[in-house]
Design a protein around this motif. Structure first.
Motif, PDB file in Angstrom:
ATOM      1  N   GLY A   1      -1.826   6.222  11.550  1.00 22.79           N
ATOM      2  CA  GLY A   1      -0.635   6.956  11.121  1.00 22.79           C
ATOM      3  C   GLY A   1      -0.296   6.714   9.672  1.00 22.79           C
ATOM      4  N   GLY A   2      -0.370   5.457   9.233  1.00 23.62           N
ATOM      5  CA  GLY A   2      -0.036   5.131   7.847  1.00 23.62           C
ATOM      6  C   GLY A   2      -1.030   5.696   6.856  1.00 23.62           C
ATOM      7  N   SER A   3      -2.317   5.644   7.189  1.00 25.31           N
ATOM      8  CA  SER A   3      -3.336   6.140   6.259  1.00 25.31           C
ATOM      9  C   SER A   3      -3.332   7.662   6.167  1.00 25.31           C
ATOM     10  CB  SER A   3      -4.721   5.639   6.687  1.00 25.31           C
ATOM     11  OG  SER A   3      -5.093   6.189   7.945  1.00 25.31           O
ATOM     12  N   ALA A   4      -2.986   8.343   7.261  1.00 23.71           N
ATOM     13  CA  ALA A   4      -3.029   9.815   7.273  1.00 23.71           C
ATOM     14  C   ALA A   4      -1.734  10.447   6.774  1.00 23.71           C
ATOM     15  CB  ALA A   4      -3.326  10.308   8.692  1.00 23.71           C
ATOM     16  N   PHE A   5      -0.579   9.824   7.028  1.00 22.33           N
ATOM     17  CA  PHE A   5       0.701  10.476   6.717  1.00 22.33           C
ATOM     18  C   PHE A   5       1.662   9.590   5.927  1.00 22.33           C
ATOM     19  CE2 PHE A   5      -0.988  12.320  10.630  1.00 22.33           C
ATOM     20  CZ  PHE A   5      -1.081  13.652  10.260  1.00 22.33           C
ATOM     21  N   GLY A   6       1.184   8.496   5.390  1.00 20.85           N
ATOM     22  CA  GLY A   6       2.047   7.643   4.589  1.00 20.85           C
ATOM     23  C   GLY A   6       3.165   7.036   5.415  1.00 20.85           C
ATOM     24  N   TYR A   7       4.404   7.137   4.892  1.00 19.28           N
ATOM     25  CA  TYR A   7       5.563   6.528   5.565  1.00 19.28           C
ATOM     26  C   TYR A   7       6.253   7.486   6.531  1.00 19.28           C
ATOM     27  CZ  TYR A   7       4.963   3.541   1.440  1.00 19.28           C
ATOM     28  OH  TYR A   7       4.440   2.735   0.466  1.00 19.28           O
ATOM     29  N   LYS A   8       5.718   8.695   6.705  1.00 17.35           N
ATOM     30  CA  LYS A   8       6.439   9.752   7.436  1.00 17.35           C
ATOM     31  C   LYS A   8       6.627   9.461   8.931  1.00 17.35           C
ATOM     32  CE  LYS A   8       4.882  13.363   4.263  1.00 17.35           C
ATOM     33  NZ  LYS A   8       4.064  14.605   4.113  1.00 17.35           N
ATOM     34  N   LEU A   9       5.825   8.565   9.511  1.00 13.89           N
ATOM     35  CA  LEU A   9       5.912   8.311  10.952  1.00 13.89           C
ATOM     36  C   LEU A   9       6.666   7.018  11.296  1.00 13.89           C
ATOM     37  CD1 LEU A   9       2.363   9.406  12.208  1.00 13.89           C
ATOM     38  CD2 LEU A   9       4.474  10.720  12.130  1.00 13.89           C
TER      39      LEU A   9
ATOM     40  N   LEU B   1       1.998  -0.236   9.520  1.00 16.03           N
ATOM     41  CA  LEU B   1       1.994   1.158   9.078  1.00 16.03           C
ATOM     42  C   LEU B   1       2.265   1.253   7.572  1.00 16.03           C
ATOM     43  CD1 LEU B   1       3.385   4.164  11.008  1.00 16.03           C
ATOM     44  CD2 LEU B   1       3.953   3.950   8.590  1.00 16.03           C
ATOM     45  N   ILE B   2       3.227   0.468   7.081  1.00 14.98           N
ATOM     46  CA  ILE B   2       3.543   0.474   5.644  1.00 14.98           C
ATOM     47  C   ILE B   2       2.362  -0.035   4.832  1.00 14.98           C
ATOM     48  CG2 ILE B   2       4.998  -0.623   3.881  1.00 14.98           C
ATOM     49  CD1 ILE B   2       7.246  -0.607   6.037  1.00 14.98           C
ATOM     50  N   LEU B   3       1.696  -1.069   5.342  1.00 10.96           N
ATOM     51  CA  LEU B   3       0.505  -1.605   4.672  1.00 10.96           C
ATOM     52  C   LEU B   3      -0.565  -0.527   4.557  1.00 10.96           C
ATOM     53  CD1 LEU B   3      -1.116  -4.114   3.610  1.00 10.96           C
ATOM     54  CD2 LEU B   3      -1.861  -4.445   5.971  1.00 10.96           C
ATOM     55  N   ALA B   4      -0.806   0.188   5.669  1.00 11.62           N
ATOM     56  CA  ALA B   4      -1.811   1.259   5.654  1.00 11.62           C
ATOM     57  C   ALA B   4      -1.392   2.382   4.708  1.00 11.62           C
ATOM     58  CB  ALA B   4      -2.009   1.799   7.072  1.00 11.62           C
ATOM     59  N   ALA B   5      -0.095   2.733   4.717  1.00 15.82           N
ATOM     60  CA  ALA B   5       0.385   3.811   3.856  1.00 15.82           C
ATOM     61  C   ALA B   5       0.237   3.457   2.380  1.00 15.82           C
ATOM     62  CB  ALA B   5       1.848   4.112   4.181  1.00 15.82           C
ATOM     63  N   THR B   6       0.611   2.215   2.029  1.00 20.54           N
ATOM     64  CA  THR B   6       0.573   1.784   0.626  1.00 20.54           C
ATOM     65  C   THR B   6      -0.853   1.553   0.145  1.00 20.54           C
ATOM     66  OG1 THR B   6       2.689   0.667   0.997  1.00 20.54           O
ATOM     67  CG2 THR B   6       1.522   0.138  -1.025  1.00 20.54           C
ATOM     68  N   ALA B   7      -1.652   0.902   1.010  1.00 20.79           N
ATOM     69  CA  ALA B   7      -3.006   0.536   0.590  1.00 20.79           C
ATOM     70  C   ALA B   7      -3.975   1.709   0.656  1.00 20.79           C
ATOM     71  CB  ALA B   7      -3.518  -0.606   1.463  1.00 20.79           C
TER      72      ALA B   7
END
Length: 627
Positions: free
Chosen positions: A53-61, A266-272
């Motif tokens: 979720g984080g890698s595909a949509f950032g913080y949106k989920l 999720l935040i880690l995946a979104a940021t990284a």
């Protein structure tokens, strides 16, 4: 004195005192059960959906995670309420409400779900060991079987020690991600925007369903309703109300911590990843590699440590849930280490099979499959839970209010519908991906799914259409019968087990107290040498000769004191040999010395006393060694 073996998790039932405490001491006494439950909300199965979720949509989920946490808070609070008010865990309550045949299948489904959950933990822990120590996955998977010994040790040390271990694992996970948050430096403003609900469609809807499906796990509802019973409470309205309040504090704190860990992943995946253009990171191994590529060596090491701690703690709570559903649904109680070993082996087999035939890359798909299996079982825990906690006849003034009941049913419908959609889409994805196997999916898989759906409908309507009679709360050992006359029993033939230790004198004294000079005493010693195991009575080694001579000395001493005594030598397995002699000699009472082993020694040396008890039909007096 109560027989704790009749209770849910009898070894630790009511083992934590909460009485005569006030303020923070009172709160601390109740803290613990929800932390054991919370690890199920941050297990490796959750990591996969959070990273995707984080890698595909950032913080949106992030808002989806938050909504899932609110649903979990509601359901776990209902689970705790059931255990506190009725003194029943969810499996025991289901046993009372549904027929035996239905309970059998509820047990099978729940056990499959626990194995599926355990499978995700095994894979996650094995991946963590590989990332940290470069250990091949098949070795990492095999090493996870040692959890059985760790679990046995912790349970033997008491509930507080077990809770302390789990909380330390949670602390390691939380600290690892807190440090990683400073490393990746996410945008606080964008995180705040992620809490605002948004439209879900296509892939974002699919991942959102996966997040919700992976968050609320069925075994956690069984587990929580049992763990709250480890606290001693006053069984008055005020005492029960106080216990519900303090357990609610425990649940809110623990599950919000779990939410923060999931949000951190999720935040880690979104940021990284999302910020750096990596939009399709769904594998834990890929996340590790990218973290190293972007931020250097420290971040992925912390990631792997957190993954190992998460897998270790989740497997322990999963095996506890296995004990609860086995004893609750079908009244089956086996040795704890055997039950845990069986669950772990059943989870390890598919993991090893996948590595051998599909390679290490197939483990990611296996984690997804485990989440689908969990989805199938969730409704069978949520629906009965709402029925039981809204039953005013049995819950009394502690039944949930109409508003809470409506909210709970909305959550149940949402969870079942979303998970049904997930299962439906997964089945047709398999058909598209493996067209040559489509016929087998239609013939084998679809009928199973249909049968599960029919059973779910039955579970929903049964409590409304048929008002069951209350059964005894603790059924494994039956209920007390009326006591009439208690006449003294005279034993004519008493067996005494001898091991040529300081226990012998105590055993002989207790035996004589039972039979006096009128009884016949058979002194039994078992030779356990390798020769004795293979050759039995034919063995004539020095140890056998020495034991026979020593046993004869005991017999002669008793005879000189005016007692009727004889000697019997057994060979091989102690329990079997003792039981054989007792049955052949028509013994009507046995006196045995306890060896005093604990935990690991019991596992290695065995528990002769317990084994003998199940092999004979006469009373057994166990004499504890004097200090």
């Amino acid at each position: 004195m109560t027989d704790n073996h009749n209770q849910s998790l009898g070894d630790v039932h009511s083992s934590v005192n909460t009485e005569n405490k006030t303020g923070w001491r009172k709160i601390m006494a109740f803290l613990g059960p929800a932390y054991l439950v919370s690890v199920g909300y941050m297990d490796p199965g959750n990591w996969a959906t959070d990273i995707a979720g984080g890698s595909a949509f950032g913080y949106k989920l992030i808002w989806v995670l938050f909504a899932s946490n609110l649903i979990a808070l509601l359901l776990q609070s209902l689970s705790a309420r059931l255990g506190i008010v009725r003194g029943l865990d969810l499996a025991q309550a289901s046993k009372n409400a549904y027929p035996r045949f239905v309970n059998f299948w509820l047990y099978i489904l729940a056990q499959i779900a626990i194995i599926a959950c355990d499978l995700a933990e095994i894979i996650g822990m094995a991946i963590g060991l590989k990332l940290l120590f470069n250990l091949p996955l098949i070795w990492g998977v095999s090493l996870t079987i040692t959890d059985t010994i760790l679990m046995l040790y912790l349970m033997n040390k008491g509930m507080r020690k077990l809770e302390g271990f789990i909380i330390s694992m949670i602390f390691i996970v939380g600290l690892s991600f807190l440090i990683e948050m400073f490393i990746v430096n996410p945008s606080v403003v964008e995180i705040a925007k992620g809490f605002a609900p948004g439209n879900l469609s296509g892939e974002s809807l699919y991942i959102a369903i996966g997040i919700i499906g992976a968050t609320v796990m069925p075994h956690n509802l069984y587990l929580h309703s049992s763990l709250v019973q480890t606290r001693q409470i006053t069984r008055t309205d005020a005492g029960i109300k106080s216990a519900i309040k303090f357990n609610l504090f425990d649940t809110v704190i623990a599950l919000n911590l779990a939410f923060l860990v999931n949000a951190a992943i999720l935040i880690l995946a979104a940021t990284a990843f999302y910020k750096n253009g990596y939009f399709k990171v769904a594998e834990i191994q890929d996340a590790y590699k990218l973290l190293e590529h972007i931020f250097g060596r420290v971040a992925p090491v912390l990631f792997a440590i957190a993954l190992i701690a998460s897998g270790q703690s989740s497997t322990i709570t999963g095996t506890l849930a296995g004990q609860i559903i086995m004893e609750g649904h079908i009244n089956l109680r086996i040795e704890p280490w055997l039950r845990r070993l069986l669950t772990r082996v059943l989870a390890i087999v598919p993991a090893v099979f996948t590595i051998i035939y599909f390679g290490e890359n197939g483990l990611g798909s296996l984690i997804i499959l485990s989440q689908v299996v969990l989805s199938l079982q969730l409704g069978f825990a949520v629906i009965p839970l709402i029925h039981f906690t809204s039953d005013k006849k049995r819950m009394g003034k502690f039944a949930i209010t109409f508003k809470v009941k409506v909210l709970a049913w909305i959550c149940a419908v949402l969870i079942v519908a979303l998970n049904a959609k997930l299962v439906y889409e997964q089945l047709f994805d398999w058909i598209k991906e493996y067209p040559s196997s489509a016929i087998w999916i239609y013939v084998l898989v679809f009928p199973i799914v249909l049968a599960v759906a029919v059973l779910l409908i039955y579970v929903f309507f049964r409590p409304m259409l048929y008002k069951h009679k209350d059964q005894p709360v603790y059924a494994p050992h039956g209920i007390a019968s009326a006591i009439t006359e208690l006449d003294a029993i005279t034993y004519k033939h008493i067996a005494i087990t001898i091991d040529f230790s300081k226990n012998d004198n105590d055993c002989l004294r207790h035996a004589i107290m039972q039979g006096g000079k009128k009884a016949t005493y058979t002194l039994i010693h078992v030779v356990e040498t390798a020769g004795a195991r293979y050759y039995g009575k034919q063995v004539m080694d020095s140890e056998t000769q020495s034991d026979a001579d020593n046993l004869d000395k005991y017999v002669t001493t008793l005879q000189n004191l005016g007692y009727k005594a004889q000697a019997q030598i057994g060979y091989g397995n102690p329990a079997s040999a003792i039981a054989k002699i007792v049955n052949e000699e028509n013994v009507d009472f046995i006196v045995m010395g306890s060896h005093g082993h604990k935990a690991l020694k019991d596992l290695i040396f065995g528990t002769t006393v317990n084994s003998v008890r199940h092999m004979v039909n006469v009373p057994v007096l166990v004499v504890k060694p004097s200090r």
